[in-house]
Structures are given as C-alpha cells and as structure tokens.
Design a protein around this motif. Structure first.
Motif, PDB file in Angstrom:
ATOM      1  N   THR A 131       0.807  -1.225   0.000  1.00  0.00           N
ATOM      2  CA  THR A 131       0.000   0.000   0.000  1.00  0.00           C
ATOM      3  C   THR A 131       0.836   1.269   0.000  1.00  0.00           C
ATOM      4  O   THR A 131       0.287   2.360   0.145  1.00  0.00           O
ATOM      5  CB  THR A 131      -0.919   0.022   1.234  1.00  0.00           C
ATOM      6  OG1 THR A 131      -0.107   0.044   2.426  1.00  0.00           O
ATOM      7  CG2 THR A 131      -1.832  -1.196   1.281  1.00  0.00           C
ATOM      8  N   PHE A 135       1.014  -0.401  -5.440  1.00  0.00           N
ATOM      9  CA  PHE A 135      -0.295  -0.745  -4.892  1.00  0.00           C
ATOM     10  C   PHE A 135      -0.780  -2.029  -5.546  1.00  0.00           C
ATOM     11  O   PHE A 135      -1.432  -2.006  -6.595  1.00  0.00           O
ATOM     12  CB  PHE A 135      -1.259   0.420  -5.130  1.00  0.00           C
ATOM     13  CG  PHE A 135      -0.722   1.729  -4.611  1.00  0.00           C
ATOM     14  CD1 PHE A 135      -0.916   2.100  -3.297  1.00  0.00           C
ATOM     15  CD2 PHE A 135       0.024   2.568  -5.445  1.00  0.00           C
ATOM     16  CE1 PHE A 135      -0.398   3.294  -2.800  1.00  0.00           C
ATOM     17  CE2 PHE A 135       0.551   3.758  -4.966  1.00  0.00           C
ATOM     18  CZ  PHE A 135       0.337   4.121  -3.642  1.00  0.00           C
ATOM     19  N   TYR A 197      -4.136  -2.289  -8.085  1.00  0.00           N
ATOM     20  CA  TYR A 197      -5.411  -1.621  -7.788  1.00  0.00           C
ATOM     21  C   TYR A 197      -5.298  -0.091  -7.817  1.00  0.00           C
ATOM     22  O   TYR A 197      -6.286   0.621  -7.667  1.00  0.00           O
ATOM     23  CB  TYR A 197      -5.970  -2.086  -6.442  1.00  0.00           C
ATOM     24  CG  TYR A 197      -5.119  -1.801  -5.235  1.00  0.00           C
ATOM     25  CD1 TYR A 197      -5.258  -0.618  -4.520  1.00  0.00           C
ATOM     26  CD2 TYR A 197      -4.178  -2.722  -4.791  1.00  0.00           C
ATOM     27  CE1 TYR A 197      -4.485  -0.354  -3.398  1.00  0.00           C
ATOM     28  CE2 TYR A 197      -3.404  -2.478  -3.677  1.00  0.00           C
ATOM     29  CZ  TYR A 197      -3.557  -1.294  -2.974  1.00  0.00           C
ATOM     30  OH  TYR A 197      -2.776  -1.045  -1.876  1.00  0.00           O
ATOM     31  N   LYS A 198      -4.083   0.411  -8.051  1.00  0.00           N
ATOM     32  CA  LYS A 198      -3.847   1.845  -8.212  1.00  0.00           C
ATOM     33  C   LYS A 198      -2.574   1.982  -9.033  1.00  0.00           C
ATOM     34  O   LYS A 198      -1.646   1.175  -8.878  1.00  0.00           O
ATOM     35  CB  LYS A 198      -3.683   2.513  -6.844  1.00  0.00           C
ATOM     36  CG  LYS A 198      -3.475   4.017  -6.894  1.00  0.00           C
ATOM     37  CD  LYS A 198      -3.350   4.577  -5.462  1.00  0.00           C
ATOM     38  CE  LYS A 198      -3.059   6.074  -5.468  1.00  0.00           C
ATOM     39  NZ  LYS A 198      -2.910   6.602  -4.085  1.00  0.00           N
ATOM     40  N   GLN A 221      -9.743  -2.957  -4.714  1.00  0.00           N
ATOM     41  CA  GLN A 221      -9.517  -1.639  -4.117  1.00  0.00           C
ATOM     42  C   GLN A 221     -10.029  -1.571  -2.686  1.00  0.00           C
ATOM     43  O   GLN A 221      -9.431  -0.917  -1.828  1.00  0.00           O
ATOM     44  CB  GLN A 221     -10.165  -0.556  -4.987  1.00  0.00           C
ATOM     45  CG  GLN A 221      -9.408  -0.316  -6.290  1.00  0.00           C
ATOM     46  CD  GLN A 221     -10.119   0.609  -7.253  1.00  0.00           C
ATOM     47  OE1 GLN A 221     -11.353   0.721  -7.224  1.00  0.00           O
ATOM     48  NE2 GLN A 221      -9.373   1.248  -8.134  1.00  0.00           N
ATOM     49  N   LYS A 222     -11.129  -2.265  -2.384  1.00  0.00           N
ATOM     50  CA  LYS A 222     -11.632  -2.316  -1.009  1.00  0.00           C
ATOM     51  C   LYS A 222     -10.644  -3.029  -0.100  1.00  0.00           C
ATOM     52  O   LYS A 222     -10.421  -2.631   1.041  1.00  0.00           O
ATOM     53  CB  LYS A 222     -12.993  -3.014  -0.976  1.00  0.00           C
ATOM     54  CG  LYS A 222     -14.133  -2.176  -1.524  1.00  0.00           C
ATOM     55  CD  LYS A 222     -15.459  -2.922  -1.423  1.00  0.00           C
ATOM     56  CE  LYS A 222     -16.600  -2.091  -1.990  1.00  0.00           C
ATOM     57  NZ  LYS A 222     -17.893  -2.815  -1.939  1.00  0.00           N
ATOM     58  N   GLY A 224      -7.438  -3.147  -0.654  1.00  0.00           N
ATOM     59  CA  GLY A 224      -6.328  -2.221  -0.512  1.00  0.00           C
ATOM     60  C   GLY A 224      -6.625  -1.123   0.486  1.00  0.00           C
ATOM     61  O   GLY A 224      -5.756  -0.727   1.289  1.00  0.00           O
ATOM     62  N   ALA A 225      -7.853  -0.623   0.485  1.00  0.00           N
ATOM     63  CA  ALA A 225      -8.233   0.461   1.391  1.00  0.00           C
ATOM     64  C   ALA A 225      -8.190   0.013   2.845  1.00  0.00           C
ATOM     65  O   ALA A 225      -7.906   0.815   3.754  1.00  0.00           O
ATOM     66  CB  ALA A 225      -9.626   0.966   1.043  1.00  0.00           C
ATOM     67  N   ALA A 226      -8.446  -1.263   3.100  1.00  0.00           N
ATOM     68  CA  ALA A 226      -8.407  -1.789   4.472  1.00  0.00           C
ATOM     69  C   ALA A 226      -6.989  -1.896   4.997  1.00  0.00           C
ATOM     70  O   ALA A 226      -6.762  -1.936   6.213  1.00  0.00           O
ATOM     71  CB  ALA A 226      -9.095  -3.153   4.526  1.00  0.00           C
ATOM     72  N   GLY A 227      -6.006  -1.931   4.088  1.00  0.00           N
ATOM     73  CA  GLY A 227      -4.606  -1.936   4.486  1.00  0.00           C
ATOM     74  C   GLY A 227      -4.061  -3.312   4.806  1.00  0.00           C
ATOM     75  O   GLY A 227      -4.754  -4.333   4.731  1.00  0.00           O
ATOM     76  N   LYS A 239      -7.860  -7.519   5.297  1.00  0.00           N
ATOM     77  CA  LYS A 239      -9.028  -8.276   4.845  1.00  0.00           C
ATOM     78  C   LYS A 239      -8.504  -9.536   4.151  1.00  0.00           C
ATOM     79  O   LYS A 239      -8.041  -9.465   3.015  1.00  0.00           O
ATOM     80  CB  LYS A 239      -9.849  -7.457   3.840  1.00  0.00           C
ATOM     81  CG  LYS A 239     -10.893  -6.536   4.417  1.00  0.00           C
ATOM     82  CD  LYS A 239     -11.641  -5.854   3.272  1.00  0.00           C
ATOM     83  CE  LYS A 239     -12.796  -5.039   3.764  1.00  0.00           C
ATOM     84  NZ  LYS A 239     -13.901  -5.855   4.277  1.00  0.00           N
TER      85      LYS A 239
END
Length: 251
Positions: A131, A135, A197-198, A221-222, A224-227, A239
């Motif tokens: 992250t 990414f 994802y980015k 992406q979700k 990735g957003a959770a880290g 996740k």
C-alpha cells in the motif's frame, strides 16, 4: 534365490528412494532461489522513514509435474495462441474476472489455464498487499508464504507493452493490470501474480498479461483500502482474501 515378489518390492523401494532424492534436490534448489530478492523499491514515507517493497520471492516446490509437460516442466501449449481467455477468480471478497490476450502472452495464458484446470489455485490465499509506493495484491502461491510455485518457470512476455521506461527505469502499471511476479531475474515467473489496484511505477520486468473487470477492480480496491496487517505498507492484507475457485475459459 530372489523371488519375483521380492524383486518387485526391491524395485519399488529403489524407485521411492530416487523420488525422495529428486524431491530433496528440488527443495535445495528452491532454497537457493529464494535467497534471490526481487528488485526492491525504496519508498520514502512522509514521516521520513522508508519501506522496501519488492514484488516477490518466488519458490519452486517441484509440484505438478505430469506427462502433459515439456522436459523443462512447462506445460505444453493447449490453447489457441491468438485467442482471448477469461480467468474467473471467485473470492470471499467478490468475483474478479481477468481478460487475458493469448496473442501477446501465449505461454503465460497457457500456464494459467493448465494450473486452473488442475484446481491449483482453489483454496489459496492472496498472501501480500502493498500500500506504499506500489499498490498491488499478490496471489497465486499455494503455500500462502510467497515462496511457493508450480515446479516450473515460464519466460517473460509482453514487456514492452507499457511503453519505454523513464529516467527512473520504470513504467506505469495502470490500475486494473494483472502481471506476473518473479524473482527479479529474467524468465523466473511461476504461478504467483499481482493485481494492480492503483497506478504503480515498476521496472518493466513483470509480464503484464491481463486486465481486471470493473467489479473485480472495485473489490481489490476495497481490500487495498483496508490496508495490511499491523498498519505496515507491505504485508498480509487485513481483509483476508481467499481464491475459492479459479477457472480459465475461452471468450
């Protein structure tokens, strides 16, 4: 006098010993290869620290060698080299469909179909999320450690697809790209791959072989957003992502 039954048992013992010797040698090769670290990217953080994100170590556990494979272990071509294929990944975080162009990456697509047909990816975890700086979500290791592989390697393909490298020696792997992980050395791809994802800048040495559909990209992406676990920039995804089933079909 040696009876025929005794002779058969001795031959079976000899065969088993040879198999164990080959397995031990494969494990020794895996350990040697796992000491080779992929090209690392030093990413300077706002706090002034640095995290080192390498695309992967790739192991070789000697699995899945069958009569359908070449002498080097790579599966024989079993796809239409000019066709388009879809790899459907059913995961606990949502379905991901990857469109693969066999005209540009025939040996990579052929390998994925070979492995998917054998249910190689079913029940495996995506073991790594990065992250910071790059990414990506990395999957395809049956061991879930970043060290596993199918027992053979495939050559790099399509490396010029992302354009000429900049002054920093990197190109942009756009969000939605799916590419092969490797040891950082040419021709060392196995079964591990990463989902971008980015937009991420990397050296052009990782075969880009597919594109994620919109729903699949949103799912990644979700994740990735959770880290990553522990709040680190590189580690197991917070996740957990499991590939419940993977299939490859012609489109």
């Amino acid at each position: 006098m040696v009876t025929s039954d005794q002779r058969r048992r001795q031959l079976a013992r000899d065969k088993y010993a040879r198999q164990q010797q080959r397995r031990a040698e494969a494990q020794r090769r895996a350990k040697r290869r796992n000491t080779v670290i992929a090209a690392s990217l030093a990413v300077v953080l706002a706090a002034g620290g640095a995290v080192y994100a390498s695309v992967q170590f790739l192991g070789d556990d000697g699995k899945n060698t069958t009569a359908e494979e070449t002498a080097s272990g790579e599966p024989k071509m079993g796809i239409e080299a000019k066709g388009t294929y879809a790899m459907a990944l059913k995961t606990n975080e949502g379905d991901i469909t990857v469109t693969m162009d066999a005209a540009k990456t025939p040996r990579t697509v052929n390998s994925f179909k070979h492995l998917a047909d054998k249910k190689y990816f079913d029940g495996t975890k995506c073991h790594r999320l990065t992250t910071a700086g790059i990414f990506v979500l990395q999957c395809g290791d049956p061991e879930g450690t970043g060290m596993g592989g199918p027992g053979y390697t495939i050559p790099d393909e399509n490396l010029d697809a992302l354009g000429k490298a900049g002054a920093d020696g990197k190109v942009t792997y756009k969000a939605g790209t799916v590419a092969m992980a490797n040891t950082g050395q040419p021709g060392t791809g196995g079964s591990q791959f990463f989902l971008v994802y980015k937009d991420s800048k990397l050296p052009p040495q990782y075969t880009p072989f597919g594109t994620i559909d919109a729903a699949g990209l949103a799912a990644v992406q979700k994740v990735g957003a959770a880290g990553a676990e522990g709040g680190q920039g590189d580690g197991a995804p917070k996740k957990p992502v499991t590939i419940e089933r993977a299939t490859v079909t012609a489109k």
